[in-house]
Scaffold this motif. Sequence first.
Motif: not given
Length: 198
Positions: A145-150, A188-195
């Motif tokens: 999906g979208l890499h929005s701030e939300k 189709l997007r590959r997004n992640e959040v990393q910590i």
Amino acid sequence: MSGFLLAGCSVVGKRSADEPSFTLQKKDGVFEVRHYGRTVYAETVVDGAYAKTSGVAFSRLAGYIFGKNRAKQKIPMTAPVLQEPVSLKIPMTAPVLQEKKGDGWLMSFVMPDGSRLETLPEPLDPAVKLREAEGRSVAVIGYAGLHSEKNIRKYAGLLKEWIGKKGYRAISEPRAASYDPPWTIPFLRRNEVQIDVE
């Protein structure tokens, strides 16, 4: 800039850019813990909201890897592109000194595996800085999906909750990792959040 984007992927969004190597330490559904070795980043900070800073930051970093450096050297594109909110900026040489200048977003390009500060060309743009990070363990949640701030806030919350349940301790703020160009179909997007964790 379109040529730069095409260097890492095709018009239909297929990824071809190299990614930093890591060792998978844990896999739990959409969650992972990875160990990355020593890594060098080209970074820049732009003040303002997430949606308004990405283009400026991307252009600066793209300029650096496409030859806007003292050696006029081209550097291969890698993925992902990292972004994180900052209230502290202007990283200096090691040890890293930072001066509070306001709120904004830090964008980082990962330099190719094996890069070292002493061998990378110096950026001509003073807003682009090079930084070398020691090896670290990183907790990750992936999503499409979208890499929005939300979405970054939403998935960061889920990742923080998982980190706590699994007995890890977060030692960094969440950062967004984008693997695809903006024209890629959202599902189709590959997004992640990393910590970073210990």
